[in-house]
Enzyme design. Structure first.
Site, PDB file in Angstrom:
ATOM      1  N   GLU A  26       0.838  -1.203   0.000  1.00  0.00           N
ATOM      2  CA  GLU A  26       0.000   0.000   0.000  1.00  0.00           C
ATOM      3  C   GLU A  26       0.873   1.253   0.000  1.00  0.00           C
ATOM      4  O   GLU A  26       2.028   1.229   0.442  1.00  0.00           O
ATOM      5  CB  GLU A  26      -0.890  -0.035   1.263  1.00  0.00           C
ATOM      6  N   GLU A 174     -12.639  -2.336   2.477  1.00  0.00           N
ATOM      7  CA  GLU A 174     -13.188  -2.036   3.815  1.00  0.00           C
ATOM      8  C   GLU A 174     -14.284  -0.963   3.723  1.00  0.00           C
ATOM      9  O   GLU A 174     -14.219   0.081   4.376  1.00  0.00           O
ATOM     10  CB  GLU A 174     -12.068  -1.615   4.784  1.00  0.00           C
ATOM     11  N   GLU A 297      -6.121  -9.140   3.485  1.00  0.00           N
ATOM     12  CA  GLU A 297      -5.294  -8.495   4.522  1.00  0.00           C
ATOM     13  C   GLU A 297      -5.261  -9.417   5.728  1.00  0.00           C
ATOM     14  O   GLU A 297      -6.307  -9.749   6.300  1.00  0.00           O
ATOM     15  CB  GLU A 297      -5.865  -7.123   4.909  1.00  0.00           C
TER      16      GLU A 297
HETATM   17  O1  AHR Z   1      -3.017  -2.649   6.181  1.00  0.00           O
HETATM   18  C1  AHR Z   1      -3.278  -1.458   6.832  1.00  0.00           C
HETATM   19  C2  AHR Z   1      -4.739  -1.049   6.756  1.00  0.00           C
HETATM   20  O2  AHR Z   1      -5.506  -1.975   7.462  1.00  0.00           O
HETATM   21  C3  AHR Z   1      -5.363  -1.038   5.392  1.00  0.00           C
HETATM   22  O3  AHR Z   1      -5.125   0.144   4.714  1.00  0.00           O
HETATM   23  C4  AHR Z   1      -6.810  -1.174   5.694  1.00  0.00           C
HETATM   24  O4  AHR Z   1      -7.517  -1.802   4.646  1.00  0.00           O
HETATM   25  C5  AHR Z   1      -6.830  -1.982   6.969  1.00  0.00           C
HETATM   26  O5  AHR Z   1      -7.652  -1.422   7.922  1.00  0.00           O
END
Ligand code: AHR
Length: 495
Positions: A26, A174, A297
Site C-alpha cells: 500500500e 473495507e 489483509e
Molecule cells: O493494512 C493497513 C490497513 O488496514 C489497510 O489500509 C486497511 O484496509 C486496513 O484497515
C-alpha cells in the site's frame, strides 16, 4: 504421549492455490516509497526506479499476486493523478497514513512494470468510497483495452502500446470503514452498480472481488452473498492478529512476555473459525464454491516501533511472527477449497513485513523465511492429514501444540510443514506416511527457530533468525519421527 500424524500421500484433496502466498503493498509509510520505489536517480541500486535488493529478495519468494494501491489508500486514490510525466503528476496528501505528501511517482505504469519484473499477477483495488463509476470504468479501459478509445490512446501517449493483462480487480476496500462507512445493504447495491462497468476487453477476463467483512461481521457476508453473490468471483475478508486491543494498545512487536506469546498464537488460530463460519454462509449461497474467499489483509499488527511515525505502521518482526505466518498457511491450505487467495499485510516496512529497509540497507524478517520455506506448497496437491496433537497449556488455557499441513507437488515430492507453537517445550512427533515408500536418505528438512521468543533480525545482525538444515529426523518402518524445538517452523521434503 507423542504427537502422531497420519499423512495420506495418495489422497489428494485439491490444489493449494499459489495465490494463497500473495502480497499486499500500500501507499502507506515506507512500503512503496523507499521500500520498493526509489526512483531512477536514487543512489540506491535500482532498475527503472525499483530497488534491486528488494526486487531480488521478492523474486526468490515466487510472489504469485500483488495487491495495490491499498487498503484505505485505495478509496482515496485517483488513478489519473499517477500517470504521465512525473513532473506533472499531482501531489496529494495521504490523509490516512501520516498526512504526508504523495507525489504520485509510483502509479499504474510503475506498479504494472513491477508485477512484470516479479512475474506475478497484479491485483488492483478500485475506489468506491470517493471515486466515481466512470473513474473506475476508465481505469480498466486504460489498462486493458487494445483498440481505439480515449483511454487506450492516452495509455499509448504515455508509452504503453499494448494493453496489460489484468486479472484481479477489487471493487473497493473495507467499505464498512475507511472505504465509506457503509451498511452492507448499501455497499451491496454499489458493488452491483460499479462492477457492471468493470468490463472485459478482448481476451482479458477480470476476476471481480467484492469488499468483504471485517473479522466476525457475518452479517456483512450474508448480505453480500445474498444480494450480489452471483456478480462476484471473490469476496474478501480481513483479519489481523493483535495480541492487545486495537485502540488501547496492540502490544509491542519486540518487548513481550509469555502471556503475549500465547495470546498471539491463540488469536492467529482464530483464523480457522473465521474461515469456517464465513465459509458456511458462502456455502449457503454458493454450494459449488465458485466464489473465492479472498483474505486480502492478514498478519500481525503491533504498536509502531518507538520513535517512528504512528501513521507509518512500522514494526519489527520476531520468531513469533514466523509462527503466526506458518500457522496461517497451514489453516489456509486446509481450506483451499474456498480460500483462493490471501495477501499478507504488507510486503515491505509495514506491519508484518517480509523485508525492512533503512536507506540502502535491507534485511529479511523471520516472516520472509517462512514464505520462502513454504513456497514449495504453491499449486501443489493438498494431502489429507489426520492428527493427534497434544495440548500446549499456559495459565489454564490450552491450544494445540503443533500445527501441520502437507502437500505433494507435480514431481511427486511430499512437503510437510510443521509449527511448534510451544514457547518452552519440544514437540516429539511420529508421522505415518501412507501410500508412499519413505527412504531415509531422501528425507530432508529446514528449520527456522530461535533461542528466545523475541529474537529478530536487525541491520547490525541481519542473520540472527534464518533457516538452517533440520536433522532431528529418524525413519523406521515408513514412519518419520521428528523432534521439534520450542518456537519452531519446519518444512520436511520427502522424495
Ligand atoms: O493494512 C493497513 C490497513 O488496514 C489497510 O489500509 C486497511 O484496509 C486496513 O484497515
Amino acid at each position: 504421549m507423542k504427537n502422531s500424524i497420519v499423512i495420506n500421500a495418495d489422497l489428494g484433496k485439491g490444489t493449494i492455490n499459489k495465490n494463497i502466498y500473495g502480497h499486499f503493498a500500500e501507499h502507506l509509510g515506507r512500503c512503496i516509497y523507499e521500500g520498493i520505489w526509489v526512483g531512477k536517480d536514487s543512489h540506491i541500486q535500482n532498475t527503472k526506479g525499483i530497488r534491486n535488493d528488494v526486487l531480488e529478495a521478492l523474486k526468490n519468494l515466487h510472489v504469485p499476486v500483488l495487491r495495490w494501491p491499498g487498503g484505505c489508500f485505495a478509496d482515496e486514490y485517483h488513478w489519473k493523478d499517477g500517470i504521465g510525466p512525473k513532473e506533472n503528476r499531482k501531489r496529494m496528501v495521504n490523509t490516512h497514513w501520516g498526512g504526508v505528501v504523495e507525489n504520485n511517482h509510483f502509479g499504474t505504469h510503475e506498479f504494472l512494470m513491477l508485477c512484470e519484473m516479479l512475474d506475478c499477477e497484479p491485483y488492483i483495488c478500485g475506489n468506491v468510497g470517493s471515486g466515481t463509476v466512470q473513474e473506475m470504468s476508465e481505469w480498466v479501459e486504460y489498462m486493458t483495452f487494445e483498440g481505439e478509445s480515449p483511454m487506450a490512446n492516452w495509455r499509448r501517449e504515455n508509452g504503453k502500446e499494448e494493453p496489460w493483462d489484468l486479472k484481479y480487480f477489487g471493487v473497493g476496500n473495507e467499505n464498512w470503514g475507511c472505504g465509506g462507512n457503509m451498511r452492507p445493504e448499501y455497499y451491496a447495491d454499489l458493488y452491483r452498480r460499479y462492477q457492471t462497468y468493470v468490463r472485459n476487453y478482448g481476451d482479458n477476463k477480470i476476476y471481480k472481488i467484492a469488499g468483504g467483512a471485517n473479522v466476525d461481521d457475518y452479517n456483512w457476508t450474508e448480505v453480500l452473498m445474498k444480494n450480489a453473490g452471483w456478480l462476484m468471483d471473490g469476496l474478501s475478508l480481513h483479519y489481523y492478529t493483535i495480541p492487545g486491543d486495537f485502540w488501547l494498545g496492540k502490544g509491542s512487536a519486540l518487548d513481550f512476555q509469555v502471556d503475549e506469546w500465547f495470546i498471539t498464537m491463540k488469536k492467529s488460530l482464530h483464523m480457522e473459525e473465521l474461515i469456517t463460519k464465513h465459509g458456511t454462509i458462502m456455502d449457503k449461497y454458493d454450494p459449488e464454491k465458485r466464489v473465492g474467499m479472498i483474505i486480502d489483509e492478514w498478519g500481525t499488527w503491533f504498536d509502531v516501533e518507538p520513535g517512528t511515525n504512528p501513521g507509518f505502521l512500522y514494526q519489527q518482526n520476531t520468531i513469533r511472527d514466523a509462527l503466526v505466518a506458518g500457522v496461517h498457511f497451514n489453516i489456509f491450505h486446509k481450506h483451499s477449497d474456498r480460500v483462493q487467495m490471501t495477501n499478507i499485510a504488507q510486503t515491505v516496512n509495514v506491519l508484518q513485513a517480509m523485508i525492512l529497509t533503512e536507506g540502502d540497507k535491507m534485511i529479511l524478517t523471520p516472516t520472509y523465511h517462512v514464505f520462502e520455506m513454504f513456497k514449495v506448497h504453491q499449486d501443489a496437491q493438498l494431502l489429507t492429514v489426520d492428527s493427534n496433537i497434544n495440548d500446549y497449556e499456559y495459565n489454564g488455557e490450552k491450544l494445540p501444540q503443533v500445527s501441520v499441513s502437507a502437500s505433494k507437488n507435480t514431481e511427486g515430492k511430499v512437503h510437510i510443514s510443521l509449527c511448534n507453537l510451544d514457547h518452552k517445550n519440544e514437540a516429539g512427533l511420529d508421522l505415518d506416511i501412507r501410500g508412499f515408500i519413505v527412504n531415509e536418505t531422501r528425507v530432508t528438512g529446514r528449520i527456522l527457530t530461535a533461542g528466545s521468543m523475541n529474537d529478530h533480525n536487525t541491520f547490525e545482525e541481519p542473520e540472527k533468525v534464518k533457516p538452517v538444515d533440520f536433522n532431528q529426523v529418524t525413519v523406521l518402518e515408513n514412519k518419520v519421527s521428528v523432534q521439534l524445538p520450542p518456537m519452531s517452523v519446519v518444512v520436511l521434503t520427502i522424495e
